[in-house]
Design a protein around this motif. Structure first.
Motif, PDB file in Angstrom:
ATOM      1  N   GLN A   1      12.077  -8.935  35.964  1.00 30.03           N
ATOM      2  CA  GLN A   1      10.786  -8.729  35.309  1.00 30.03           C
ATOM      3  C   GLN A   1      10.622  -7.316  34.757  1.00 30.03           C
ATOM      4  O   GLN A   1       9.611  -7.008  34.124  1.00 30.03           O
ATOM      5  N   GLU A   2      11.603  -6.450  34.985  1.00 27.22           N
ATOM      6  CA  GLU A   2      11.479  -5.086  34.459  1.00 27.22           C
ATOM      7  C   GLU A   2      11.577  -5.111  32.928  1.00 27.22           C
ATOM      8  O   GLU A   2      11.929  -6.117  32.314  1.00 27.22           O
ATOM      9  N   LYS A   3      11.321  -3.970  32.307  1.00 26.20           N
ATOM     10  CA  LYS A   3      11.262  -3.909  30.854  1.00 26.20           C
ATOM     11  C   LYS A   3      12.543  -3.376  30.206  1.00 26.20           C
ATOM     12  O   LYS A   3      12.911  -3.794  29.124  1.00 26.20           O
ATOM     13  N   ARG A   4      13.235  -2.435  30.855  1.00 25.68           N
ATOM     14  CA  ARG A   4      14.241  -1.648  30.138  1.00 25.68           C
ATOM     15  C   ARG A   4      15.684  -1.912  30.563  1.00 25.68           C
ATOM     16  O   ARG A   4      16.577  -1.165  30.197  1.00 25.68           O
ATOM     17  N   HIS A   5      15.938  -2.923  31.343  1.00 20.88           N
ATOM     18  CA  HIS A   5      17.317  -3.256  31.727  1.00 20.88           C
ATOM     19  C   HIS A   5      17.968  -2.115  32.509  1.00 20.88           C
ATOM     20  O   HIS A   5      19.157  -1.834  32.359  1.00 20.88           O
TER      21      HIS A   5
ATOM     22  N   PRO B   1      22.799 -16.800  27.944  1.00 21.61           N
ATOM     23  CA  PRO B   1      22.223 -18.031  27.391  1.00 21.61           C
ATOM     24  C   PRO B   1      21.743 -17.897  25.947  1.00 21.61           C
ATOM     25  O   PRO B   1      21.402 -18.899  25.316  1.00 21.61           O
ATOM     26  N   ILE B   2      21.707 -16.680  25.415  1.00 25.11           N
ATOM     27  CA  ILE B   2      21.281 -16.452  24.037  1.00 25.11           C
ATOM     28  C   ILE B   2      22.432 -16.689  23.054  1.00 25.11           C
ATOM     29  O   ILE B   2      22.206 -16.979  21.879  1.00 25.11           O
ATOM     30  N   HIS B   3      23.661 -16.612  23.520  1.00 26.88           N
ATOM     31  CA  HIS B   3      24.809 -16.625  22.611  1.00 26.88           C
ATOM     32  C   HIS B   3      24.960 -17.940  21.853  1.00 26.88           C
ATOM     33  O   HIS B   3      25.171 -17.932  20.630  1.00 26.88           O
ATOM     34  N   ALA B   4      24.886 -19.068  22.536  1.00 26.91           N
ATOM     35  CA  ALA B   4      25.041 -20.358  21.860  1.00 26.91           C
ATOM     36  C   ALA B   4      23.935 -20.607  20.837  1.00 26.91           C
ATOM     37  O   ALA B   4      24.221 -21.052  19.711  1.00 26.91           O
TER      38      ALA B   4
ATOM     39  N   ARG C   1      17.403 -24.544  33.368  1.00 30.69           N
ATOM     40  CA  ARG C   1      17.637 -23.287  34.077  1.00 30.69           C
ATOM     41  C   ARG C   1      17.999 -22.160  33.119  1.00 30.69           C
ATOM     42  O   ARG C   1      17.536 -21.028  33.267  1.00 30.69           O
ATOM     43  N   ALA C   2      18.839 -22.455  32.158  1.00 32.24           N
ATOM     44  CA  ALA C   2      19.180 -21.436  31.167  1.00 32.24           C
ATOM     45  C   ALA C   2      17.948 -21.027  30.376  1.00 32.24           C
ATOM     46  O   ALA C   2      17.758 -19.844  30.059  1.00 32.24           O
ATOM     47  N   LEU C   3      17.108 -21.981  30.057  1.00 31.98           N
ATOM     48  CA  LEU C   3      15.877 -21.690  29.312  1.00 31.98           C
ATOM     49  C   LEU C   3      15.017 -20.696  30.076  1.00 31.98           C
ATOM     50  O   LEU C   3      14.495 -19.735  29.507  1.00 31.98           O
ATOM     51  N   ARG C   4      14.868 -20.908  31.371  1.00 36.77           N
ATOM     52  CA  ARG C   4      14.005 -20.021  32.156  1.00 36.77           C
ATOM     53  C   ARG C   4      14.540 -18.592  32.190  1.00 36.77           C
ATOM     54  O   ARG C   4      13.768 -17.636  32.337  1.00 36.77           O
ATOM     55  N   VAL C   5      15.841 -18.437  32.060  1.00 38.19           N
ATOM     56  CA  VAL C   5      16.433 -17.100  32.095  1.00 38.19           C
ATOM     57  C   VAL C   5      16.028 -16.271  30.881  1.00 38.19           C
ATOM     58  O   VAL C   5      15.844 -15.051  30.976  1.00 38.19           O
ATOM     59  N   VAL C   6      15.860 -16.925  29.706  1.00 40.18           N
ATOM     60  CA  VAL C   6      15.710 -16.167  28.460  1.00 40.18           C
ATOM     61  C   VAL C   6      14.423 -16.480  27.695  1.00 40.18           C
ATOM     62  O   VAL C   6      14.259 -16.038  26.570  1.00 40.18           O
TER      63      VAL C   6
ATOM     64  N   ASP D   1      10.998 -15.834  26.530  1.00 44.43           N
ATOM     65  CA  ASP D   1       9.897 -14.878  26.397  1.00 44.43           C
ATOM     66  C   ASP D   1       9.932 -13.785  27.460  1.00 44.43           C
ATOM     67  O   ASP D   1       8.906 -13.438  28.048  1.00 44.43           O
ATOM     68  N   ARG D   2      11.127 -13.211  27.678  1.00 46.42           N
ATOM     69  CA  ARG D   2      11.282 -12.184  28.708  1.00 46.42           C
ATOM     70  C   ARG D   2      10.811 -10.823  28.214  1.00 46.42           C
ATOM     71  O   ARG D   2      10.793 -10.540  27.010  1.00 46.42           O
ATOM     72  N   ARG D   3      10.469  -9.951  29.132  1.00 45.10           N
ATOM     73  CA  ARG D   3      10.012  -8.605  28.785  1.00 45.10           C
ATOM     74  C   ARG D   3      11.190  -7.733  28.335  1.00 45.10           C
ATOM     75  O   ARG D   3      11.012  -6.855  27.480  1.00 45.10           O
ATOM     76  N   MET D   4      12.361  -7.922  28.941  1.00 44.87           N
ATOM     77  CA  MET D   4      13.563  -7.221  28.491  1.00 44.87           C
ATOM     78  C   MET D   4      14.031  -7.891  27.197  1.00 44.87           C
ATOM     79  O   MET D   4      14.406  -9.064  27.212  1.00 44.87           O
ATOM     80  N   ARG D   5      14.030  -7.160  26.110  1.00 39.69           N
ATOM     81  CA  ARG D   5      14.271  -7.793  24.820  1.00 39.69           C
ATOM     82  C   ARG D   5      15.676  -8.378  24.692  1.00 39.69           C
ATOM     83  O   ARG D   5      15.860  -9.407  24.039  1.00 39.69           O
ATOM     84  N   ASN D   6      16.672  -7.751  25.291  1.00 39.81           N
ATOM     85  CA  ASN D   6      18.022  -8.283  25.105  1.00 39.81           C
ATOM     86  C   ASN D   6      18.345  -9.464  26.024  1.00 39.81           C
ATOM     87  O   ASN D   6      19.453  -9.999  25.976  1.00 39.81           O
ATOM     88  N   ILE D   7      17.368  -9.897  26.829  1.00 40.45           N
ATOM     89  CA  ILE D   7      17.524 -11.181  27.508  1.00 40.45           C
ATOM     90  C   ILE D   7      16.382 -12.131  27.116  1.00 40.45           C
ATOM     91  O   ILE D   7      16.121 -13.127  27.782  1.00 40.45           O
ATOM     92  N   CYS D   8      15.739 -11.814  25.983  1.00 42.49           N
ATOM     93  CA  CYS D   8      14.664 -12.665  25.451  1.00 42.49           C
ATOM     94  C   CYS D   8      15.189 -13.392  24.213  1.00 42.49           C
ATOM     95  O   CYS D   8      15.500 -12.751  23.196  1.00 42.49           O
ATOM     96  N   LEU D   9      15.295 -14.708  24.288  1.00 40.60           N
ATOM     97  CA  LEU D   9      15.873 -15.461  23.185  1.00 40.60           C
ATOM     98  C   LEU D   9      15.019 -15.364  21.927  1.00 40.60           C
ATOM     99  O   LEU D   9      15.549 -15.226  20.819  1.00 40.60           O
ATOM    100  N   GLN D  10      13.710 -15.455  22.050  1.00 37.06           N
ATOM    101  CA  GLN D  10      12.856 -15.371  20.860  1.00 37.06           C
ATOM    102  C   GLN D  10      13.079 -14.056  20.118  1.00 37.06           C
ATOM    103  O   GLN D  10      13.185 -14.037  18.883  1.00 37.06           O
ATOM    104  N   ASP D  11      13.166 -12.950  20.850  1.00 36.74           N
ATOM    105  CA  ASP D  11      13.385 -11.654  20.217  1.00 36.74           C
ATOM    106  C   ASP D  11      14.739 -11.587  19.529  1.00 36.74           C
ATOM    107  O   ASP D  11      14.847 -11.220  18.353  1.00 36.74           O
ATOM    108  N   MET D  12      15.797 -11.933  20.259  1.00 37.56           N
ATOM    109  CA  MET D  12      17.142 -11.740  19.737  1.00 37.56           C
ATOM    110  C   MET D  12      17.480 -12.731  18.627  1.00 37.56           C
ATOM    111  O   MET D  12      18.169 -12.384  17.663  1.00 37.56           O
ATOM    112  N   LEU D  13      16.994 -13.958  18.735  1.00 39.45           N
ATOM    113  CA  LEU D  13      17.262 -14.924  17.676  1.00 39.45           C
ATOM    114  C   LEU D  13      16.511 -14.549  16.393  1.00 39.45           C
ATOM    115  O   LEU D  13      17.040 -14.705  15.284  1.00 39.45           O
ATOM    116  N   ALA D  14      15.297 -14.060  16.521  1.00 35.60           N
ATOM    117  CA  ALA D  14      14.555 -13.616  15.338  1.00 35.60           C
ATOM    118  C   ALA D  14      15.300 -12.482  14.638  1.00 35.60           C
ATOM    119  O   ALA D  14      15.405 -12.459  13.402  1.00 35.60           O
TER     120      ALA D  14
END
Length: 468
Positions: free
Chosen positions: A198-202, A276-279, A308-313, A315-328
């Protein structure tokens, strides 16, 4: 009286040697070691990597092992801490089919101990293969990555600390009984509540892997000194498997040892993002290229994934594990460059927020049924002119199920990620690792005196009294 599970495993570990490892397994281990060392060198400039180097630089100790990406040398446990943290500082390091990031812990623990012991490249290779065999089996025995997370609220990578203790004990040439104590002592030093995600900055997410590496190295050193722990930390009541093990755990720990090598399940990343963002990124970019879809014409993007993979990525606060952020970002910029950090600059692009809002994650029933622990995705893009196109990617590029990687692919990856570095020397050193007389011949290639100066300067500033 029968031998304990922990002692049996220790005797196996003490008997391992490079000569018993098939050539193709050695080659995969060399690739893993190269990729993890390069990841730590790369991650040294990231916040977690910089902080870790600054921290260990201020603690002193014997100059036993290199802080990668600098000219600093510190004690082996501190080098393992700094390098393991830098190795996972920016999600460019490898993953594994079982889950987690074993290399960020195991490789850096083994390299730090190998430097301390003046070990050969062959001894390092054997230790890394051994570490993967133990760590991956322990995670499987405890129900896998998601099982440990859901049942115990723990980051499963903490179990690699026990494996790092085994690998370190092998490099030190300890007696099997000492391995048992090292495994027990490692459990005192490693943990990690899943709340860390749940942290922000990895930063603490990266620090965990460094802490697990340090725990393994420290445990082996303590065991060699004479510290003791539970004789059968794996099998005793209230021991590791009693506390965290799933059904049939004891069989999983030893099944296929010496035949099925876990390092062959290592996956390599070509995107700086949670695995989980790679595919989804690969599928979406393929659709855009094949159907000539302009970013401005996209009306909706639906990403179907296992739950389970969906829950990992999602709308996460850490952007590089947030699928919406990285896919956009990937859709806006035509990909995710290894040498580029898109945030926060992409936030100034007026197209970013509207596109991100059009990305939806859903559980895909077919993927959930076929590969509930997988990292696959089915991406569907809808355009403003009424077109709907879909593509499914079960295993992203670099996944072991797609054959892993070639040396040419690794060379290209690190030329792109670190264009200012002598990547060809890194590759050449790793490829002849089993012939190196000293592991330092490889780790010394990952040096950056400028970083060392910055770290020393920061240390001096932080320790100086404030002036009125």
């Amino acid at each position: 009286m029968s031998e304990s599970m922990t002692l049996s495993l220790a005797r196996y570990a003490a008997s391992t040697s490079l000569e018993r490892i098939p050539e193709e397994v050695r080659e995969r281990a060399k690739q893993v070691i190269l990729d993890e060392l390069a990841s730590a060198h790369f991650g040294r400039e990231q916040p977690a990597g910089t902080l870790a180097a600054q921290y260990v630089a201020g603690l002193g100790g014997l100059p036993e092992a290199r802080v990668l990406g600098t000219s600093l040398r510190v004690s082996a446990p501190l080098a393992a801490l700094a390098n393991g943290t830098a190795g996972h500082a920016d999600e460019i390091d490898g993953a594994h089919v079982v889950g987690g990031h074993p290399g960020a812990t195991l490789v850096h623990a083994a390299v730090a101990m190998a430097e301390r012991q003046s070990a050969t490249g062959a001894e390092l290779l054997n230790a890394v293969v051994l570490g993967y065999d133990i760590g991956v089996r322990l995670i499987e025995a405890c129900g896998g990555l998601f099982g440990v997370k859901e049942r115990h609220h723990l980051n499963a990578d903490f179990l690699h600390a026990v494996a790092a203790a085994v690998a370190s004990s092998r490099l030190m040439g300890l007696a099997a009984e000492r391995y048992c104590h090292a495994m027990a002592l490692a459990t005192f030093q490693a943990s990690g509540l899943v709340a860390l995600f749940q942290e922000k900055r990895h930063i603490s997410k990266a620090f965990c892997n460094g802490q697990y590496a340090m725990a393994g190295v420290s445990a082996a050193l303590m065991a060699a000194t004479g510290f003791e722990g539970c004789d059968d930390i794996l099998g005793d009541p209230h021991g590791l498997l009693d506390a965290w093990g799933a059904e049939g755990a004891s069989e999983v720990v030893t099944r296929g040892l010496g035949r099925d090598f876990a390092v062959t399940g290592a996956n390599f990343k070509f995107v700086r993002a949670g695995y989980p963002i790679h595919a989804p990124v690969e599928a979406a970019l393929s659709l855009v290229a094949r159907h000539a879809i302009g970013t401005g014409t996209i009306s909706a993007v639906e990403v179907g994934m296992p739950a389970r993979a969906l829950r990992v990525v999602d709308d996460r606060r850490m952007r590089n594990i947030c699928l919406q952020d990285m896919l956009a970002v990937a859709l806006l910029r035509g990909g995710l460059k290894l040498s580029e950090t898109p945030f926060p600059t992409v936030l100034d692009d007026p197209a970013f927020a509207p596109l991100r809002a059009r990305i939806t994650l859903v559980v895909n029933p077919l993927l959930e049924a076929q590969a509930p622990h997988g990292r696959g995705a089915l991406v569907t893009i809808r355009t403003q002119d009424g077109r709907t196109v879909s593509e499914r990617v079960d295993h992203p590029r670099g996944h072991s199920a797609r054959g892993g990687v070639t040396w040419d692919e690794l060379t290209a990856k690190w030329h792109e990620a670190s264009p200012e570095q002598d990547v060809d020397s890194w590759i050449a050193g790793a490829r002849r690792l089993d012939d190196l007389e000293h592991v330092g011949q490889l780790s010394n290639l990952f040096t950056n005196s400028r970083s060392a100066a910055l770290i020393r300067g920061s240390r001096c500033r932080s320790s100086s009294p404030s002036m009125p």
